[in-house]
Motif scaffolding. Structure first.
Motif, PDB file in Angstrom:
ATOM      1  N   PRO A 191       0.852  -1.192   0.000  1.00 20.91           N
ATOM      2  CA  PRO A 191       0.000   0.000   0.000  1.00 20.91           C
ATOM      3  C   PRO A 191       0.890   1.244   0.000  1.00 20.91           C
ATOM      4  CG  PRO A 191       0.056  -0.996   2.186  1.00 20.91           C
ATOM      5  CD  PRO A 191       0.763  -1.947   1.262  1.00 20.91           C
ATOM      6  N   ALA A 192       0.381   2.334  -0.554  1.00 28.89           N
ATOM      7  CA  ALA A 192       1.168   3.561  -0.635  1.00 28.89           C
ATOM      8  C   ALA A 192       0.238   4.765  -0.622  1.00 28.89           C
ATOM      9  CB  ALA A 192       2.018   3.574  -1.903  1.00 28.89           C
ATOM     10  N   LEU A 193       0.840   5.915  -0.415  1.00 29.66           N
ATOM     11  CA  LEU A 193       0.104   7.170  -0.496  1.00 29.66           C
ATOM     12  C   LEU A 193       0.738   8.049  -1.559  1.00 29.66           C
ATOM     13  CD1 LEU A 193      -0.471   8.285   3.233  1.00 29.66           C
ATOM     14  CD2 LEU A 193      -2.203   7.468   1.620  1.00 29.66           C
TER      15      LEU A 193
ATOM     16  N   LYS B   9       5.451   8.891  -4.139  1.00 27.72           N
ATOM     17  CA  LYS B   9       4.744   7.777  -3.519  1.00 27.72           C
ATOM     18  C   LYS B   9       5.467   7.405  -2.231  1.00 27.72           C
ATOM     19  CE  LYS B   9       1.935   5.381  -6.892  1.00 27.72           C
ATOM     20  NZ  LYS B   9       1.577   4.097  -7.489  1.00 27.72           N
ATOM     21  N   LEU B  10       4.709   7.437  -1.121  1.00 23.61           N
ATOM     22  CA  LEU B  10       5.232   7.045   0.179  1.00 23.61           C
ATOM     23  C   LEU B  10       4.741   5.630   0.462  1.00 23.61           C
ATOM     24  CD1 LEU B  10       6.633   7.706   2.902  1.00 23.61           C
ATOM     25  CD2 LEU B  10       4.432   8.596   3.689  1.00 23.61           C
ATOM     26  N   VAL B  11       5.682   4.693   0.577  1.00 24.07           N
ATOM     27  CA  VAL B  11       5.319   3.287   0.790  1.00 24.07           C
ATOM     28  C   VAL B  11       4.938   3.078   2.256  1.00 24.07           C
ATOM     29  CG1 VAL B  11       6.027   0.891   0.463  1.00 24.07           C
ATOM     30  CG2 VAL B  11       7.021   2.696  -0.968  1.00 24.07           C
ATOM     31  N   LEU B  12       3.834   2.369   2.462  1.00 20.50           N
ATOM     32  CA  LEU B  12       3.357   2.089   3.812  1.00 20.50           C
ATOM     33  C   LEU B  12       3.614   0.630   4.172  1.00 20.50           C
ATOM     34  CD1 LEU B  12      -0.112   3.874   3.560  1.00 20.50           C
ATOM     35  CD2 LEU B  12       1.999   4.818   4.506  1.00 20.50           C
ATOM     36  N   THR B  13       3.637   0.357   5.441  1.00 20.55           N
ATOM     37  CA  THR B  13       3.791  -1.030   5.881  1.00 20.55           C
ATOM     38  C   THR B  13       2.491  -1.789   5.630  1.00 20.55           C
ATOM     39  OG1 THR B  13       4.473  -2.416   7.722  1.00 20.55           O
ATOM     40  CG2 THR B  13       3.015  -0.589   8.256  1.00 20.55           C
ATOM     41  N   ARG B  14       2.595  -3.077   5.331  1.00 23.84           N
ATOM     42  CA  ARG B  14       1.396  -3.900   5.114  1.00 23.84           C
ATOM     43  C   ARG B  14       0.882  -4.403   6.453  1.00 23.84           C
ATOM     44  NH1 ARG B  14       4.210  -6.836   0.792  1.00 23.84           N
ATOM     45  NH2 ARG B  14       4.593  -8.361   2.399  1.00 23.84           N
ATOM     46  N   LEU B  15      -0.397  -4.156   6.736  1.00 27.32           N
ATOM     47  CA  LEU B  15      -1.022  -4.681   7.946  1.00 27.32           C
ATOM     48  C   LEU B  15      -1.918  -5.869   7.630  1.00 27.32           C
ATOM     49  CD1 LEU B  15      -1.969  -1.433   9.890  1.00 27.32           C
ATOM     50  CD2 LEU B  15       0.095  -2.810  10.044  1.00 27.32           C
ATOM     51  N   GLY B  16      -2.135  -6.115   6.355  1.00 29.21           N
ATOM     52  CA  GLY B  16      -2.963  -7.245   5.932  1.00 29.21           C
ATOM     53  C   GLY B  16      -2.128  -8.292   5.233  1.00 29.21           C
ATOM     54  N   PRO B  17      -2.694  -9.468   4.944  1.00 28.74           N
ATOM     55  CA  PRO B  17      -1.945 -10.590   4.350  1.00 28.74           C
ATOM     56  C   PRO B  17      -1.829 -10.492   2.834  1.00 28.74           C
ATOM     57  CG  PRO B  17      -4.182 -11.265   4.799  1.00 28.74           C
ATOM     58  CD  PRO B  17      -4.081  -9.839   5.261  1.00 28.74           C
ATOM     59  N   ALA B  18      -1.311  -9.337   2.337  1.00 22.88           N
ATOM     60  CA  ALA B  18      -1.243  -9.147   0.886  1.00 22.88           C
ATOM     61  C   ALA B  18      -0.307 -10.134   0.216  1.00 22.88           C
ATOM     62  CB  ALA B  18      -0.783  -7.720   0.572  1.00 22.88           C
ATOM     63  N   ASP B  19       0.690 -10.642   0.966  1.00 31.72           N
ATOM     64  CA  ASP B  19       1.675 -11.535   0.360  1.00 31.72           C
ATOM     65  C   ASP B  19       1.118 -12.935   0.114  1.00 31.72           C
ATOM     66  OD1 ASP B  19       1.505 -11.816   3.122  1.00 31.72           O
ATOM     67  OD2 ASP B  19       3.485 -12.761   3.245  1.00 31.72           O
ATOM     68  N   THR B  20      -0.112 -13.193   0.549  1.00 27.62           N
ATOM     69  CA  THR B  20      -0.702 -14.514   0.316  1.00 27.62           C
ATOM     70  C   THR B  20      -1.564 -14.521  -0.940  1.00 27.62           C
ATOM     71  OG1 THR B  20      -2.646 -13.986   1.662  1.00 27.62           O
ATOM     72  CG2 THR B  20      -0.754 -14.960   2.791  1.00 27.62           C
TER      73      THR B  20
ATOM     74  N   GLN C 117      -4.636  -2.210  -2.035  1.00 21.00           N
ATOM     75  CA  GLN C 117      -5.459  -0.999  -2.076  1.00 21.00           C
ATOM     76  C   GLN C 117      -6.428  -0.915  -0.894  1.00 21.00           C
ATOM     77  OE1 GLN C 117      -6.655  -1.578  -6.391  1.00 21.00           O
ATOM     78  NE2 GLN C 117      -6.401   0.654  -6.365  1.00 21.00           N
ATOM     79  N   HIS C 118      -6.786  -2.077  -0.335  1.00 21.60           N
ATOM     80  CA  HIS C 118      -7.730  -2.112   0.788  1.00 21.60           C
ATOM     81  C   HIS C 118      -7.050  -2.610   2.065  1.00 21.60           C
ATOM     82  CE1 HIS C 118     -10.348  -2.188  -2.797  1.00 21.60           C
ATOM     83  NE2 HIS C 118     -11.186  -1.493  -2.038  1.00 21.60           N
ATOM     84  N   ASP C 119      -5.766  -2.416   2.128  1.00 20.44           N
ATOM     85  CA  ASP C 119      -5.021  -2.889   3.289  1.00 20.44           C
ATOM     86  C   ASP C 119      -5.515  -2.194   4.560  1.00 20.44           C
ATOM     87  OD1 ASP C 119      -2.195  -4.413   3.845  1.00 20.44           O
ATOM     88  OD2 ASP C 119      -2.483  -2.750   5.233  1.00 20.44           O
ATOM     89  N   LYS C 120      -5.384  -2.903   5.680  1.00 19.60           N
ATOM     90  CA  LYS C 120      -5.827  -2.372   6.980  1.00 19.60           C
ATOM     91  C   LYS C 120      -5.122  -1.072   7.346  1.00 19.60           C
ATOM     92  CE  LYS C 120      -6.862  -6.907   9.038  1.00 19.60           C
ATOM     93  NZ  LYS C 120      -6.466  -7.852  10.121  1.00 19.60           N
ATOM     94  N   VAL C 121      -3.964  -0.825   6.761  1.00 21.75           N
ATOM     95  CA  VAL C 121      -3.228   0.385   7.102  1.00 21.75           C
ATOM     96  C   VAL C 121      -4.026   1.637   6.757  1.00 21.75           C
ATOM     97  CG1 VAL C 121      -1.996   0.675   4.901  1.00 21.75           C
ATOM     98  CG2 VAL C 121      -0.920   1.434   7.030  1.00 21.75           C
TER      99      VAL C 121
ATOM    100  N   ARG D 149      -3.677  10.878  -1.567  1.00 23.04           N
ATOM    101  CA  ARG D 149      -4.625   9.858  -2.051  1.00 23.04           C
ATOM    102  C   ARG D 149      -4.042   8.470  -1.837  1.00 23.04           C
ATOM    103  NH1 ARG D 149      -2.824  13.413  -5.977  1.00 23.04           N
ATOM    104  NH2 ARG D 149      -3.040  12.009  -7.741  1.00 23.04           N
ATOM    105  N   PRO D 150      -4.896   7.466  -1.540  1.00 24.55           N
ATOM    106  CA  PRO D 150      -4.415   6.083  -1.392  1.00 24.55           C
ATOM    107  C   PRO D 150      -3.970   5.517  -2.729  1.00 24.55           C
ATOM    108  CG  PRO D 150      -6.805   6.160  -1.255  1.00 24.55           C
ATOM    109  CD  PRO D 150      -6.342   7.585  -1.282  1.00 24.55           C
ATOM    110  N   SER D 151      -2.940   4.683  -2.687  1.00 24.65           N
ATOM    111  CA  SER D 151      -2.430   4.080  -3.908  1.00 24.65           C
ATOM    112  C   SER D 151      -1.746   2.763  -3.543  1.00 24.65           C
ATOM    113  CB  SER D 151      -1.457   5.045  -4.602  1.00 24.65           C
ATOM    114  OG  SER D 151      -1.009   4.515  -5.828  1.00 24.65           O
ATOM    115  N   TYR D 152      -0.905   2.270  -4.454  1.00 30.92           N
ATOM    116  CA  TYR D 152      -0.111   1.079  -4.179  1.00 30.92           C
ATOM    117  C   TYR D 152       1.132   1.128  -5.049  1.00 30.92           C
ATOM    118  CZ  TYR D 152      -1.725  -0.934  -8.619  1.00 30.92           C
ATOM    119  OH  TYR D 152      -1.978  -1.170  -9.943  1.00 30.92           O
ATOM    120  N   ILE D 153       2.087   0.292  -4.751  1.00 27.29           N
ATOM    121  CA  ILE D 153       3.316   0.252  -5.541  1.00 27.29           C
ATOM    122  C   ILE D 153       3.896  -1.155  -5.500  1.00 27.29           C
ATOM    123  CG2 ILE D 153       4.805   0.922  -3.603  1.00 27.29           C
ATOM    124  CD1 ILE D 153       6.459   2.580  -5.618  1.00 27.29           C
ATOM    125  N   ARG D 154       4.426  -1.580  -6.627  1.00 21.52           N
ATOM    126  CA  ARG D 154       5.069  -2.892  -6.713  1.00 21.52           C
ATOM    127  C   ARG D 154       6.578  -2.701  -6.609  1.00 21.52           C
ATOM    128  NH1 ARG D 154       3.133  -7.574  -8.979  1.00 21.52           N
ATOM    129  NH2 ARG D 154       1.472  -6.393  -9.982  1.00 21.52           N
TER     130      ARG D 154
END
Length: 560
Positions: free
Chosen positions: A37-39, A91-102, A113-117, A148-153
């Motif tokens: 997740p990112a901003l 883009k500011l990368v955020l820590t993942r609070l959800g199990p996105a890696d699964t 995009q819908h991470d708990k963070v 705005r919320p975003s994401y980054i690979r």
């Protein structure tokens, strides 16, 4: 959801303990990329927003957390349609609070995009406030909200950049979410806490593993060793409590020098050894040279045998704090009394973590605040290293006097010989308060100044669950001390506490329900009316100069 494991199920192992050879190859820890997740944020506010979200931003060793937009590999539909400005946004990368890696593919993007963070109150408020500002006239690019919320690979970290914690989380089945799973995909029970923290003493890393982690002990040792080379040469695990009078404990080798890999592999393959507690390569006499370490602490060098003396690197902050406190107090005292030096008595001095920095000629206070320290320890090995460390740090005999006595005998000796000590340090957390009974019958007339010394006692105690419990626990600790002194109420009652300046300070967190404390107070004058404790048995040798054959020596046969 719990991640998949690169290890075979424990149930398939002959000994229920993973051998060192089960440690996965570096390729098993790597994947092509991960989505975070990112901003989207304005470049001009990067530092401000990073500071506000310091607990929520992406943290990984040697990895960036802010990316220029042209560096990002993924954008939302709105971003692709032109809703961003590469020159003015980041883009500011955020820590993942959800199990996105699964997840994988589109599911992985949606999970990011819908991470708990994004539900965190601070981030949620930041996004909503930005949207409100935009509706009233924003200066952001293309009329979009500034944040705005975003994401980054991002490309996955290579094994060489992973921390011990990250490696162990791939190896060990840890419950990190609210799924309620009791085991991972290979049926192994979930671990409550990843054992990635360890103590370092020179080239030795020391862990204290819980029962649940023992099947993975050799993998844990290898992870710590590989991630801390070449500084760490051996990893050991505590396999018993500190029960002897010298405060040492038995240990086993988990990785590095001294571990016979062929023997361990053979033991792990033996079906008759099903208990990890019985599968051990214990630290013994053959490892004496391996356990002799040298380390630095607050400008001083220390040599010691980690297997035969007590040393805890987690007390480094306490060593520094109490030394500074005593030096400050000594300076004030000497300005008033005009005496040659301030005297400190270290009752359970070990290898010198207090005595050496107090008296070293290399210390900044050596000339301005002269301190004479009488340092004692019952352990003859500690006494040997106290002598060695005194020489190593230029602690001269007119500033540091060494003893090898029982703690109570040492306290009696100080009083009987009229040593005018201003401070007594008693760093034996398990039982130091009980040694206070040696002050019973104290003769304040034994010195010309009739000085009342300040006592610093370290001990363990209950951890407060809330502010309301703090007072009760502090009172319990003070009552333990005054019981040993034979002076009820002299420390715990309000009048006695104020008169004797009794203070209780938390030194460190020891366990879920246990803290280490330092209790400091003026020795109550009431102790002189209490019947003096009669000591039995013979005293150990005193002062310096005597060497026993059992003590470790250098190749030249003397202290280096």
């Amino acid at each position: 959801m719990v991640q998949s494991s690169p290890l075979p199920p424990l149930s398939t192992l002959p000994s229920s303990t993973y051998p060192p050879s089960a440690y996965p190859s570096p390729a098993c820890f790597e994947s092509s990329s991960l989505i975070y997740p990112a901003l989207l944020i304005p470049a001009r506010r990067t530092n401000e927003i990073q500071t506000t979200l310091k607990e929520l931003v992406f943290k990984e060793a040697k990895r960036k957390r802010v990316y220029a937009l042209e560096e990002g590999l993924d954008y939302t539909v709105e971003e692709v349609s032109g809703g961003y400005d590469p020159k003015k946004e980041r883009k500011l990368v955020l820590t993942r609070l959800g199990p996105a890696d699964t997840c994988s593919g589109e599911d992985e993007v949606e999970a990011a995009q819908h991470d708990k963070v994004f539900q965190d109150p601070i981030i949620k408020s930041m996004i909503e406030s930005s949207a409100e500002e935009d509706s009233s006239g924003s200066t952001s690019p293309n009329g979009k909200p500034e944040i705005r919320p975003s994401y980054i690979r991002l490309s996955a970290s290579p094994y060489s950049l992973l921390s011990v914690d990250q490696v162990l989380r791939r190896i060990m089945p840890c419950q990190d979410d609210d799924s309620g799973d009791a085991s991972n995909d290979n049926g192994n029970p979930l671990i409550e806490e990843i054992p990635s923290s360890f103590e370092v003493a020179g080239h030795v890393a020391h862990v204290n593993l819980r029962e649940e982690s023992l099947p993975y002990k050799y993998l844990i040792g290898k992870a710590i060793l590989e991630k801390n080379k070449p500084k760490i040469r051996v990893v050991v695990n505590k396999i018993g409590n500190i029960e002897n009078e010298f405060r040492t404990f038995p240990m086993e080798i988990l990785a590095g020098d001294g571990l016979d890999l062929d023997l361990v592999e053979e033991m792990c393959a033996a079906q008759e050894v099903s208990d990890p507690n019985k599968l051990q390569i214990k630290v013994g006499p053959e490892h004496q040279s391996l356990m002799q370490v040298e380390l630095k602490e607050h400008g001083c060098r220390f040599k010691l045998d980690f297997a035969k003396v007590y040393w805890n690197s987690r007390l480094s902050g306490e060593h520094e704090y109490l030394v500074k406190q005593i030096v400050s107090s000594a300076l004030e005292e000497l300005l008033v009394t005009k005496e040659r030096h301030c005297i400190v008595a270290d009752v359970m001095g070990g290898v010198g973590p207090f005595a050496v920095p107090l008296t070293s000629a290399n210390a900044s206070h050596y000339h301005t605040t002269p301190i004479l320290c009488h340092a004692n320890d019952l352990n003859p090995i500690s006494y040997h290293y106290l002598q060695a460390n005194a020489k190593l740090n230029r602690c001269f005999s007119d500033r540091l006097v060494k003893y090898n006595l029982d703690g109570r005998a040492f306290i009696h000796k100080m009083n009987e010989e009229g040593v005018d000590a201003s401070h007594f340090i008693m760093n034996l957390p398990a039982s130091a308060p009980e040694f206070l009974d040696a002050f019973k019958g104290w003769n304040f007339e034994s010195t010309s100044s009739k000085k009342i010394p300040t006592i610093h006692v370290h001990c363990f105690g209950e951890k407060a669950r809330g502010p309301e419990e703090k007072s009760r626990i502090h009172t319990q600790v003070l009552q333990r001390c005054e019981r040993a002194l034979g002076c009820p109420g002299s420390l715990s009652e309000p009048e006695g506490r104020q008169k004797n300046k009794a203070q209780v300070r938390i030194v460190r967190d020891v366990g879920p329900r246990k803290n280490m404390f330092c209790v400091s107070f003026l020795l109550p004058v009431e102790v002189q009316q209490v019947e003096k404790l009669v000591l039995g048995g013979s005293n150990k040798r005193e002062r310096e100069g005597e060497v026993e054959e059992s003590l470790p020596t250098s190749k030249k046969g003397k202290d280096s």
